[in-house]
Write an enzyme that holds these catalytic residues in place. Structure first.
Site, short mmCIF file in Angstrom:
data_model
loop_
_atom_site.label_atom_id
_atom_site.label_comp_id
_atom_site.label_asym_id
_atom_site.label_seq_id
_atom_site.Cartn_x
_atom_site.Cartn_y
_atom_site.Cartn_z
N HIS A 1 0.86 -1.19 0.00
CA HIS A 1 0.00 0.00 0.00
C HIS A 1 0.89 1.24 0.00
O HIS A 1 1.95 1.24 0.62
CB HIS A 1 -0.88 0.02 1.26
CG HIS A 1 -2.07 0.91 1.13
ND1 HIS A 1 -2.01 2.25 1.33
CD2 HIS A 1 -3.34 0.63 0.75
CE1 HIS A 1 -3.20 2.78 1.13
NE2 HIS A 1 -4.03 1.82 0.77
N ASP B 1 -7.87 -5.32 -0.05
CA ASP B 1 -8.33 -6.24 -1.11
C ASP B 1 -7.99 -7.70 -0.86
O ASP B 1 -8.46 -8.57 -1.60
CB ASP B 1 -7.72 -5.81 -2.45
CG ASP B 1 -8.30 -4.48 -2.89
OD1 ASP B 1 -7.54 -3.50 -3.01
OD2 ASP B 1 -9.54 -4.42 -3.07
C1 SDX Z 1 -6.25 0.02 -2.95
O1 SDX Z 1 -4.40 4.52 -2.03
C2 SDX Z 1 -5.36 3.92 -1.42
O2 SDX Z 1 -5.78 4.25 -0.32
C3 SDX Z 1 -5.96 2.73 -2.19
C4 SDX Z 1 -6.97 1.87 -1.42
C5 SDX Z 1 -8.24 2.62 -1.15
O3 SDX Z 1 -8.94 2.28 -0.19
O4 SDX Z 1 -8.61 3.49 -2.00
O5 SDX Z 1 -6.41 1.47 -0.18
C6 SDX Z 1 -7.37 0.65 -2.22
O6 SDX Z 1 -6.02 0.34 -4.08
C7 SDX Z 1 -5.37 -0.97 -2.22
C8 SDX Z 1 -4.19 -1.48 -3.08
C9 SDX Z 1 -4.70 -2.57 -4.03
N1 SDX Z 1 -3.65 -2.93 -5.00
C10 SDX Z 1 -3.00 -4.11 -4.90
O7 SDX Z 1 -3.15 -4.93 -4.00
C11 SDX Z 1 -2.01 -4.36 -6.05
C12 SDX Z 1 -0.69 -4.91 -5.49
N2 SDX Z 1 -0.05 -3.81 -4.71
C13 SDX Z 1 0.75 -2.92 -5.45
O8 SDX Z 1 0.94 -2.96 -6.77
C14 SDX Z 1 1.36 -1.77 -4.66
O9 SDX Z 1 1.66 -2.20 -3.39
C15 SDX Z 1 0.51 -0.51 -4.61
C16 SDX Z 1 0.15 -0.07 -5.97
C17 SDX Z 1 -0.73 -0.73 -3.80
C18 SDX Z 1 1.34 0.58 -3.93
O10 SDX Z 1 2.44 0.77 -4.72
P1 SDX Z 1 3.54 1.90 -4.42
O11 SDX Z 1 3.30 2.55 -3.11
O12 SDX Z 1 3.62 2.76 -5.62
O13 SDX Z 1 4.82 1.07 -4.20
P2 SDX Z 1 5.81 0.69 -5.36
O14 SDX Z 1 5.05 0.17 -6.54
O15 SDX Z 1 6.74 1.83 -5.56
O16 SDX Z 1 6.60 -0.55 -4.70
C19 SDX Z 1 7.62 -0.32 -3.73
C20 SDX Z 1 8.39 -1.64 -3.72
C21 SDX Z 1 8.80 -2.08 -5.11
O17 SDX Z 1 9.96 -2.91 -4.95
P3 SDX Z 1 11.41 -2.30 -5.40
O18 SDX Z 1 11.27 -2.01 -6.89
O19 SDX Z 1 11.59 -1.05 -4.56
O20 SDX Z 1 12.37 -3.40 -5.08
O21 SDX Z 1 7.54 -2.69 -3.23
C22 SDX Z 1 7.31 -3.63 -4.27
C23 SDX Z 1 7.70 -2.97 -5.58
O22 SDX Z 1 8.11 -3.92 -6.52
N3 SDX Z 1 5.89 -3.98 -4.20
C24 SDX Z 1 5.42 -5.21 -4.37
C25 SDX Z 1 4.04 -5.12 -4.15
N4 SDX Z 1 3.71 -3.84 -3.87
C26 SDX Z 1 4.88 -3.13 -3.91
N5 SDX Z 1 6.03 -6.37 -4.69
C27 SDX Z 1 5.24 -7.46 -4.77
N6 SDX Z 1 3.91 -7.45 -4.56
C28 SDX Z 1 3.27 -6.30 -4.26
N7 SDX Z 1 1.98 -6.30 -4.05
#
Ligand code: SDX
Length: 427
Positions: free
Chosen positions: A305, A363
């Site tokens: 998140h 989720d």
């Molecule tokens: C919702 O914003 C809100 O409040 C949203 C929400 C709401 O109520 O409105 O809470 C609802 O959208 C919840 C999130 C649902 N999405 C998912 O579950 C999809 C999987 N999660 C992600 O893709 C990710 O965690 C996000 C999009 C939710 C957040 O992404 P960020 O903050 O932009 O983080 P990032 O993509 O920059 O990742 C930081 C690091 C990266 O690794 P490095 O490149 O630094 O080594 O964490 C890793 C990413 O690769 N990472 C994950 C991951 N989420 C982040 N790696 C594996 N699995 C994941 N789920």
């Protein structure tokens, strides 16, 4: 003592910028005069460090796993409130009295039908039509059916628009499902509660009414409360941005639906179930999945998140609710929740996830509740949208009341240098 100003030194000159403090002690540097004072802008792709507004609706502390709607902790609302009461709290700012709640309920009942001409919209979609595209299209069409609510000036007009959206969004969602399975539309029943009416429109048939259990109604209401708002997430910021141009409420929430549709946002709940079903079908083990995630071949959907760098409080509540509903429906043997817990345990003990502070988000368990209620995966993002409607409406209204400026971010240009036009013969 907290700083009242921030000093920024650029090209040998020091500039003083005001510091803003939030009600919960959050701090911000007000850069609204930065470009005019310094000629510089800030750059923050994804806005991870940028506040777009000051808001009194929802407070999230991602480090401490705190979520409050208008000051009320999500845990207390989960235990004691209902979706309609929570919607009123978010939109009107206070928990309603019994009389206020009764008046609003009557408004919702009066607004639950769709204009009969609107039903032709559904005929225009193919049976395999995407429920989110139907939902955004039909909500947007309200601007044509309710031209008197395009320019909301009074509290009465706002309340009427609110009742239309909150009530009819259920009917649109249920009708899009009925269309997809080739079943006749089941009209809403004003004698039912909000959630019972939705489940009736989804699952009753002309010869047999569907009577949801208390456990099913409570689980759906809790699901909707958990999704009702979450401050400046992608879809809410979209609604505020569209509303900042003074676009009408229907167009603004329709834009929010489109933003929510993405897999990284409201589409994640469906992706979680697809992930769990893949593992359950033996196409891969939990260990395989975790390894693929660590090799960056895929993301662990329902994890991570932008704000929560500890447990998402909603995930804890929904995990407990999923277990309770499965128990109430004698489905405790459902393999998906076992796999979800195995995945959660595996991730929480793996440095890859711990180092990146990746925890289950809203989720991760929510899809299990919807699946147990018999709602198809294709409808999961729509269910998120039904829950989020009160939040979007509250933020649109706050934006319009603050008479804030139209949202228009700046950019840093990285394109070609100036060049002269060349006619096609000479290219
Ligand atoms: C919702 O914003 C809100 O409040 C949203 C929400 C709401 O109520 O409105 O809470 C609802 O959208 C919840 C999130 C649902 N999405 C998912 O579950 C999809 C999987 N999660 C992600 O893709 C990710 O965690 C996000 C999009 C939710 C957040 O992404 P960020 O903050 O932009 O983080 P990032 O993509 O920059 O990742 C930081 C690091 C990266 O690794 P490095 O490149 O630094 O080594 O964490 C890793 C990413 O690769 N990472 C994950 C991951 N989420 C982040 N790696 C594996 N699995 C994941 N789920």
């Amino acid at each position: 003592m907290d700083a009242k100003t921030a000093l920024l030194t650029l090209d040998g000159t020091t500039f003083e910028l005001p510091v803003v403090m939030g009600a919960e002690g959050e701090k911000a540097i007000d850069i609204s005069s930065l470009r005019q004072k310094t000629g510089y802008i800030t750059l923050d792709p994804g806005y991870a460090n940028t506040g777009s507004c000051q808001s009194a609706i929802t407070f999230v502390d991602g480090e401490k796993g705190i979520l409050r709607y208008r000051g009320y902790p999500i845990e207390e609302l989960a235990e004691q409130s209902s979706f309609i009461e929570t919607a009123m709290l978010l939109i009107f700012g206070e928990l309603p009295t019994q009389a206020e709640r009764a008046v609003f309920r009557d408004m919702l009942s009066a607004q639950e039908l769709l204009h009969e001409d609107l039903l032709h919209h559904f005929e225009g979609f193919p049976p395999y039509g995407q429920p989110m595209s139907i939902l955004s299209a039909v909500i947007n069409s309200f601007a044509s059916y309710h031209p008197d609510l395009l320019d909301i000036q009074t509290d009465e007009e706002f309340r009427l628009a609110v009742a239309k959206i909150i009530s009819k969004v259920r009917t649109i969602a249920a009708f899009s499902y009925r269309k997809s399975v080739g079943r006749p539309f089941m009209y809403p029943d004003p004698n039912r509660s909000y959630c019972s009416n939705f489940l009736h429109m989804m699952f009753s048939v002309p010869y047999k009414e569907f009577e949801p259990t208390r456990a099913q109604i409570k689980a759906l209401s809790l699901f909707l409360v958990m999704h009702a708002d979450h401050e400046q997430n992608c879809s809410c910021s979209t609604v505020r941005m569209v509303g900042s141009s003074q676009a009408n409420l229907f167009a603004s929430v329709a834009a929010g639906i489109c933003a929510l549709w993405g897999r990284l946002h409201g589409g994640a709940n469906a992706a979680v179930i697809e992930m769990l079903e893949n593992i359950n079908a033996g196409r891969m083990t939990v260990k395989d999945y975790i390894e693929k995630v660590k090799r960056r071949e895929m993301r662990l959907m329902g994890f991570g998140h932008r704000i929560y760098k500890s447990f998402d409080p909603r995930a804890k509540i929904l995990k407990k609710a999923a277990h309770k509903l499965l128990h109430d429906q004698d489905m405790t043997g459902d393999p998906l929740i076992e796999i979800a817990q195995e995945l959660e345990a595996a991730a929480m003990s793996d440095d890859f996830f711990v180092e990146r502070r990746l925890y289950p988000n809203v989720d991760f368990y929510s899809g299990i509740i919807l699946r147990t209620l018999g709602i198809p995966v294709s409808m999961f993002p729509v269910m998120f949208a039904i829950g989020r409607m009160p939040g979007w409406i509250a933020h649109w209204y706050e934006e319009s009341k603050n008479n804030s400026k139209i949202h228009r971010p700046r950019q840093i240009y990285t394109g070609p240098a100036p060049r002269r036009y060349v006619s096609i013969e000479d290219r």
